[in-house]
Every structure is written in structure tokens, then in C-alpha cells.
Design an enzyme around this catalytic site. Structure first.
Site, PDB file in Angstrom:
ATOM      1  CG  ASP A  42       8.605 -20.956 -27.436  1.00  0.00           C
ATOM      2  OD1 ASP A  42       9.363 -19.956 -27.311  1.00  0.00           O
ATOM      3  OD2 ASP A  42       7.623 -20.941 -28.204  1.00  0.00           O
TER       4      ASP A  42
HETATM    5  C1  BGC Z   1       8.231 -17.555 -29.289  1.00  0.00           C
HETATM    6  C2  BGC Z   1       9.472 -18.072 -29.942  1.00  0.00           C
HETATM    7  C3  BGC Z   1      10.590 -17.080 -29.760  1.00  0.00           C
HETATM    8  C4  BGC Z   1      10.791 -16.844 -28.283  1.00  0.00           C
HETATM    9  C5  BGC Z   1      11.882 -15.864 -27.961  1.00  0.00           C
HETATM   10  C6  BGC Z   1       8.477 -17.160 -27.853  1.00  0.00           C
HETATM   11  O1  BGC Z   1       7.373 -16.526 -27.307  1.00  0.00           O
HETATM   12  O2  BGC Z   1       7.204 -18.512 -29.371  1.00  0.00           O
HETATM   13  O3  BGC Z   1       9.246 -18.317 -31.310  1.00  0.00           O
HETATM   14  O4  BGC Z   1      11.747 -17.542 -30.377  1.00  0.00           O
HETATM   15  O5  BGC Z   1       9.587 -16.333 -27.744  1.00  0.00           O
HETATM   16  O6  BGC Z   1      11.546 -14.590 -28.345  1.00  0.00           O
END
Ligand code: BGC
Length: 762
Positions: free
Chosen positions: A275
Site C-alpha cells: 500500500d
Molecule cells: C490506499 C489505497 C490506494 C493507495 C493509492 C492508499 O492510501 O489505502 O487503497 O490504492 O493509497 O492511492
């Protein structure tokens, strides 16, 4: 002489021609014989080995981490392309600046927003899930994206989780069945999905600073199955790690989750993506199964140095360890192998389609999923559908009738081609025959901007709560019909990433308003726009309630179509609505948002002082808890009414005794006994009558949506084997089906079982 010369000439000519042919052939060979890694006639694993053999260690390491917010480098020297990722589960995110979250301001990146995943799940229709994935994947392909960051399949543990709207509800079986076609649909476009967030990210509060304690049985029975289905049945080419910790190790660099379970037990061959900013340790990232690092907020990046991405944990620090001989290159080659495998399916796949955006088909898909996902929770006196002959004056009340919902909510925020608001949808549908008037009723969130994308709405209204309420009540009194459109929204502490809701009730004085409207006019339809369950203290006062989720570009049209009866509602709840928060097991048993003493001691504020969250409720999540403990919910899992009626026949089984490697088939007839065509979801639950471990009183193990004309009848069959009867035996680390008596319960909601069949497992 002449003859000789002629012969010599002939010889010379032949020699020149052959030489020429030879040069030409080798020239062509040089230009047409591809190196193995580019040769499509060669097996992929061979091409990967060839590419690996040509890459330097530096090139390999460079592939393991981001080069911008959403892209990672390829190998330019060899023509191996970059990977471009994008959020998110409901539509393709707008382009952002290279190093920033803010949108880049392109004018060609608006798209269709599809209904939120809760709505998709509420259709209980696998076909809808495929249509969704295919359409969304086409838009991602057209926008030249290789990895779509979604779908999300974290299980609904508490109604306060700010991100529940991005997930598919509380049941591992329903989620598993619904996620697979979505993945296949997206990937049919040569765009990878990244099923997220693996694992145990079931709340937003403390998502970066918590450690989840969970027993193995609960992990395997409740929280892992959707991920397992996504990778083993859906073949999701990538999977995204989570932010939280499990066994005191961050999920995106977690030995147990990524190596032991995902890669070893499930044999996963795809790519593990972190993530964004979830990595914080190079050694763990190298050894514990992570393949691709994104979003790290290293000092280099926050300080804005030019080579910020070199500071990523899987960048220079990794290279330094290799060069110092402290780690070998075995893990490196495995990671790059996985990335190349992904490249051959996406960036280097020459057979992928071109994709398209905002086609009529896409709009139709969005509208139909919206219609099928809306759940008719209550319909006393058949208030709905609206009788157009009697409703000459329609009052539409509530902020959500006029509020753009595709902007906000966190990473799933979108920049849409258009979003039909509920008020506009209602006006379009009813406006010709009826006078449609609007009153705001309350002011909630007037914001409308996310990362530079602006909704363009000015929702400022300085009137007092009393003034707004009075105006709404007056309008309700002089109307034939009242449609209240309220619920939650995508602002912080509502249905939004990064924080959880602060309370279970509806915000902004809506409870009072709804009660007042119910007194003012008995023809009241309450339409709730939310991705979460809410308390309904007024439920007995109102005749009808529709649960409408965030429905994207076609929201207003889908809602109007159900209100008018053009679409007959057939959605079913993918999670339980408890009466009050304490009825939910995570809240009843205390460990939310974290361990109480630690909470009091202020833990969870930073990564040095993480907070523990113990899932004390075990496998008793959602209806598994309510059913077993006989705590009556406000609306149960699987519930949803229709404008027609269905009758279930008596279920039968093809045998009464089955052995461990047998299958058993249940059959039931369903008849549309009403006057409208409609769809019913036939749900099969299994109950283990006597077990040596505490088991939920029943669990969903099959469902089928059937479309029936008035008077039409059909037969539905479910075939199960012992997997549907098993629980996870943590000591033996295997699934076990205990011999004994079981019951198959068939109905149209977890609390509306229509017919039962007993059988015995030998
Ligand atoms: C989120 C993800 C997301 C990523 C990119 C993160 O903060 O938890 O779900 O895909 O950011 O935007």
C-alpha cells in the site's frame, strides 16, 4: 575466350546474386529475429529468464519501486515498459502530478463512475460483477493503465469503518463469489487488478499504527477467503498489502501473510504491491514477500530531493546490501520474475484491446448495477413504487438529493464525465406529470473538492437548522408525496478513507427531520445514500426506506427508476444493520478502535507506540453473531424486498446421508406470485447442528438470483461438498467437516428461511 568469359561472367553473376541474397537474408535476420524475451512464440517463463539474463543488478532493483506517485520504471535500455497504476475500485482516478497527490489538471481524464462496491455486492449477481469489471477495465485500458488498484475485499467488521463503502460486506462467501468475475472482467483488458488490502485492515482509525490479534480459525474462516478466491480463482495478477500490523509485522512486509500464506500455501505467482507508504523496513521488504514498493514517505521524498525514489526501502538501501554482500540476489530475481510475468500480461501483451471510455454500454452497465444494487428495506402499504396518478406534487428533501458524491472519500475519488444527481433523476422521470419541488432540510457537508478536483457546486447555506426544517416540513405538508434523500457523504469521518465515523447515527439533524417529515406526510419514501449501516430511531414512523449506495455517474437515474417502478428492486443487504452500535460484535466485545487500556494510555499515536486490536468476537461477525446470540437486527444480512412477491416450495435433497467425498444437491422451486416481473435471490445457508467447536448458527454457502415473470416458476439447485460443512481446525491447520447432522436452510434473507432439509455427514 568469349565463351569462357561468358561462363566466368555467369559464375560471377551467380556469386554476386548469392552474396546479395546472403547479405539481405542476414540483414533481415538481424532485424526480424527477436531476442527471446521479445519473441512471442516462446514460452513466457523462457522469455523471463532471457530478460533476467540481460539485466544488470541496478536495472533489476530499479523495477522494484516507484518513480512517481503511481508509476514504476521499466528497463528503458531493453524496451521493457513502465508500469502505470491507478485507483481505484469504482472508476479510473484522474491523472495526478508526478510527485504529488494533486490532480495534474489534464482535460482528457474524466471517466464514468460505477456504483461503489457495496452496491455491486448488494446485487448478489455474479453477471453484474463481470459487466462491472469489463467496463471499468476498458476505461483503465483506454487511459493506458496497467494496474487497477482494487477491488477491496476487507470484511465489514464494524459500521464505523470509513472505508466500508469500498468493500463488499460482511460475508466471506458472498465477497468471494462477487470478487472473482470483477477481476476476470478487468483483466480481460490486459489490465491487472490489485485486490486490496491484504489483510486485516478492517478500520481506518489507527490503520498505520495498530497490530491486529486474531486467532487462526477466524483469520482463515472470515478474513482470508475473499483474498484466496481473488488469487486462486480470479487469478488477480497483483495483490496489495495493507497498512496495519499482524503478528507485530507490517502487513506489506509480512512473513506470515505474504510468504507463508499467500505465496506458499496458495502458490501465488503474481506481484505483491505495497500500500502507498506501507513499507518501513528494507530487510523485511526484501525477505517477507513484497515485490513492488509504492508511496513511501521517506525523508528524501518529504524533503523533495531530486532522487527521492532512490531512498525507497527497495531502492538504494537494497542495492547497497547486495553490493556489500549482505544479501544475495535470489529474492531479487524472484521479485523481478514476478514483475516480468506481469509485464507479459499487461504492458508487453501485444494482444490487449484498446479499451474505451463512456460508451453507451458503460453508462448502461453503471445504471443497471445501480438499479439492481438498491435495496428496498421497508415498504409498508406499498408506498413504493410511486403511483404517478396520485403524485401530482412531489417534494424532494435532503442534501444528498443535490450533492455530488463522486468527489471525496479518499483514494477512490473520481473526476467524472457527469454525475446524475437524485433530484435531477427524479425531475427527469416524474417532472412531465408532476410538479417536483425541492427543499434542503439540513446542511451537512458543503465541501466538494478532493486533490484539486472540484465538484463545482456551491452548497453554502447560512439558514439555521430550524429554518431549514420548517421549510422542508411546509413543503412536505402541501405535497402528495415526499422523497427524502439523505444519509452519509464522502467527507472526513463519514464514508471516507483515513478516519472512521464517530457515531452510528445519521449526522446533521437528519433523525429529527425524518420524524418531522413522517408526521407531515404519510406518503414518505426515505432514500439513504451511504456505504454503511446507520441507526434508524424513526424506523417505525416511516412507511418506506430504500438503501441506495453511492451509485456513481448514473446515481440519479438508477434511484428514479426504482422509485418509479421501472426497475423492480432486487438488491439484498451485503451486511447487517444492527439496531444500535453495541449490538455489533466488535463493539459488544470491546476491541474497537483498540485495546481499552492502551487507548486510555494514548497508544496508537505513532508507529513507535502501536495499539493492539484483538478480534475477540472471533468468527461471530455480522449475521453470524446476531443469529447465534439471537440479537434481532434492524435489517438482516441478505434482506431486501421487491415490488412483487415470491413463494418458495419445499426444498429437497438428492440424499440424506453423504460421505466425506460426496456431493449433495438441494432443489427448491421459486415462484413469482405477484403482478410484476422481478428477481429474487435464493440463499442457501448451512447449519452444523452439533459441533465440537462453537460455530455460527448458520453460514451462507450458496446463492442464485432468478428473474421471473408474474406467475412464472423455476427450480434452483445448489450442489455442495464438504467444504461447505467445514470449519478451520487451527491445531491441525486444516479444514475439517465433522461427521454428524447438518441442515440446509433456504430462504431470501438470513432471517427469512423458507424451507429446510436435514442431512447427515458420515
Ligand atoms: C490506499 C489505497 C490506494 C493507495 C493509492 C492508499 O492510501 O489505502 O487503497 O490504492 O493509497 O492511492
Amino acid at each position: 575466350m568469349l565463351l569462357i568469359n561468358k561462363k566466368a561472367f555467369m559464375f560471377k553473376k551467380t556469386a554476386i546474386v548469392s552474396l546479395f541474397t546472403f547479405i539481405a537474408a542476414s540483414y533481415m535476420a538481424q532485424n526480424h529475429t527477436q531476442p527471446v524475451y521479445l519473441d512471442e512464440s516462446k514460452p513466457v517463463e523462457q522469455r523471463i529468464q532471457d530478460a533476467l539474463s540481460r539485466m544488470t543488478v541496478e536495472e533489476k532493483v530499479s523495477m522494484l519501486h516507484a518513480q512517481s506517485k503511481f508509476s514504476s520504471p521499466g528497463v528503458p535500455r531493453l524496451g521493457i515498459p513502465e508500469f502505470w497504476t491507478t485507483d481505484g475500485p469504482h472508476g479510473v482516478r484522474p491523472e495526478v502530478m508526478w510527485d504529488e497527490w494533486d490532480q495534474a489538471g489534464w482535460t482528457n481524464d474524466s471517466i464514468i463512475a460505477y456504483p461503489a462496491l457495496t452496491a455491486l455486492s448488494a446485487t448478489w449477481n455474479k453477471k453484474m460483477s463481470w459487466n462491472y469489471g469489463k467496463a471499468l477495465g476498458e476505461e483503465a485500458r483506454y487511459r493506458k493503465k496497467d494496474i487497477l488498484l482494487g477491488p477491496g475485499v476487507n470484511i465489514y467488521r464494524t459500521p464505523l469503518n470509513g472505508r466500508n463503502f469500498e468493500y463488499m460486506g460482511e460475508d466471506p462467501y458472498l465477497t468471494s463469489k462477487m470478487v472473482v468475475p470483477y477481476i476476470k472482467g478487468v483483466q480481460s483488458n490486459g489490465v491487472a487488478t490489485s485486490v486490496k488490502h491484504f489483510a486485516l485492515n478492517n478500520q481506518e482509525m489507527f490503520r498505520h499504527t495498530s497490530n491486529v490479534n486474531i486467532d487462526d480459525r477466524t483469520l482463515y474462516e472470515i478474513y482470508l477467503p475473499p483474498f484466496k478466491a481473488a488469487v486462486t480463482e480470479g487469478d488477480s495478477w497483483t495483490i496489495m498489502g495493507a497498512y496495519d500490523m499482524y503478528k507485530n509485522q507490517y502487513a506489506s512486509q509480512n512473513q506470515y501473510l505474504l510468504n507463508d500464506i499467500l505465496k506458499k500455501e496458495w502458490g501465488y505467482k503474481g506481484v505483491v504491491v505495497s500500500d502507498w507508504g506501507a513499507v518501513n523496513n528494507t530487510e523485511q521488504a526484501i525477505h517477507n514477500g513484497l515485490d513492488l514498493e509504492f508511496g513511501s514517505w521517506t525523508n528524501g521524498l518529504s524533503a523533495g530531493t531530486k532522487n527521492a525514489y532512490d531512498n525507497y526501502y527497495l531502492a538504494k538501501p537494497y542495492l547497497d546490501l547486495i553490493k556489500a554482500g549482505k544479501v544475495g540476489t535470489q529474492e531479487l530475481d524472484d521479485k523481478v520474475t514476478r514483475l516480468l510475468r506481469l509485464a507479459y500480461k499487461t504492458t508487453m501483451n501485444r494482444n490487449k484491446p484498446f479499451g474505451n471510455i463512456a460508451s453507451e454500454e458503460h453508462k448502461a452497465v453503471a445504471k443497471e448495477i445501480g438499479e439492481e444494487g438498491i435495496v428496498l428495506l421497508k415498504n409498508q402499504g406499498d408506498i413504493l413504487p410511486i403511483d404517478i396518478n396520485k403524485a401530482k406534487k412531489i417534494a424532494v428533501i435532503g442534501e444528498n438529493a443535490i450533492k455530488i458524491m463522486t468527489v471525496g472519500g479518499g483514494s477512490s475519488s473520481l473526476k467524472v464525465k457527469y454525475e446524475t444527481l437524485p433530484l435531477d433523476g427524479i425531475k427527469t422521470r416524474f417532472g412531465k406529470q408532476a410538479d417536483v419541488q425541492y427543499a434542503r432540510g439540513y446542511v451537512g457537508d458543503i465541501g466538494g473538492e478532493y486533490n484539486g478536483v472540484k465538484s463545482g457546486q456551491n452548497l453554502k447555506d447560512d439558514r439555521s437548522a430550524a429554518e431549514l426544517l420548517n421549510e422542508a416540513v411546509e413543503l412536505a405538508k402541501k405535497s402528495d408525496y415526499v422523497i427524502f434523500v439523505g444519509g452519509l457523504n464522502k467527507s472526513d469521518f463519514q464514508d471516507s478513507e483515513g478516519n472512521d465515523r464517530k457515531s452510528y447515527g445519521l449526522p446533521y439533524n437528519q433523525d429529527n427531520l425524518i420524524s418531522a417529515l413522517a408526521k407531515a406526510n404519510k406518503n414518505l419514501a426515505v432514500v439513504l445514500v451511504s456505504g454503511n449501516a446507520v441507526a434508524m430511531p424513526w424506523i417505525k414512523e416511516v412507511p418506506s426506506v430504500l438503501q441506495s449506495w453511492y451509485l456513481g455517474s448514473e446515481a440519479g437515474n438508477s434511484i428514479a427508476s426504482v422509485l418509479a417502478g421501472d426497475a423492480n428492486p432486487s438488491g439484498k443487504l451485503p451486511f447487517t444493520f444492527p439496531v444500535k452500535l453495541e449490538d455489533n460484535s466488535a463493539h459488544r466485545l470491546g476491541e474497537y478502535p483498540g485495546q481499552k487500556d492502551e487507548l486510555a494510555a494514548g497508544k496508537g499515536k505513532d508507529q513507535k507506540n502501536p495499539i493492539n486490536i484483538t478480534y475477540n468476537e472471533g468468527v461471530f461477525v455480522g449475521y453470524r453473531w446476531h443469529d447465534t446470540k439471537k440479537i434481532k437486527p434492524l435489517f438482516s444480512f441478505g434482506h431486501g424486498l421487491s415490488y412483487t412477491t415470491f413463494e418458495f416450495g419445499k426444498a429437497s435433497a438428492d440424499k440424506t446421508v453423504m460421505s466425506q467425498d460426496d456431493k449433495i444437491t438441494f432443489t427448491v422451486t421459486v415462484k413469482n406470485t405477484g403482478k410484476k416481473a422481478g428477481a429474487e435471490v435464493v440463499q442457501l445457508y448451512i447449519s452444523d447442528i452439533k459441533a465440537s467447536v462453537p460455530r455460527p448458527s448458520k453460514e451462507l454457502k450458496g446463492f442464485e438470483k432468478v428473474y421471473l415473470n408474474p406467475g412464472e416458476q423455476t427450480e434452483v439447485t445448489f450442489m455442495i461438498d464438504k467444504t461447505a460443512l467445514s470449519y478451520f481446525d487451527a491445531d491441525k491447520h486444516e479444514w475439517t467437516a465433522e461427521p454428524g447432522d447438518f441442515e440446509a436452510l433456504i430462504g431470501n434473507s438470513s432471517d427469512a428461511i423458507k424451507t429446510k432439509v436435514k442431512f447427515t455427514l458420515k
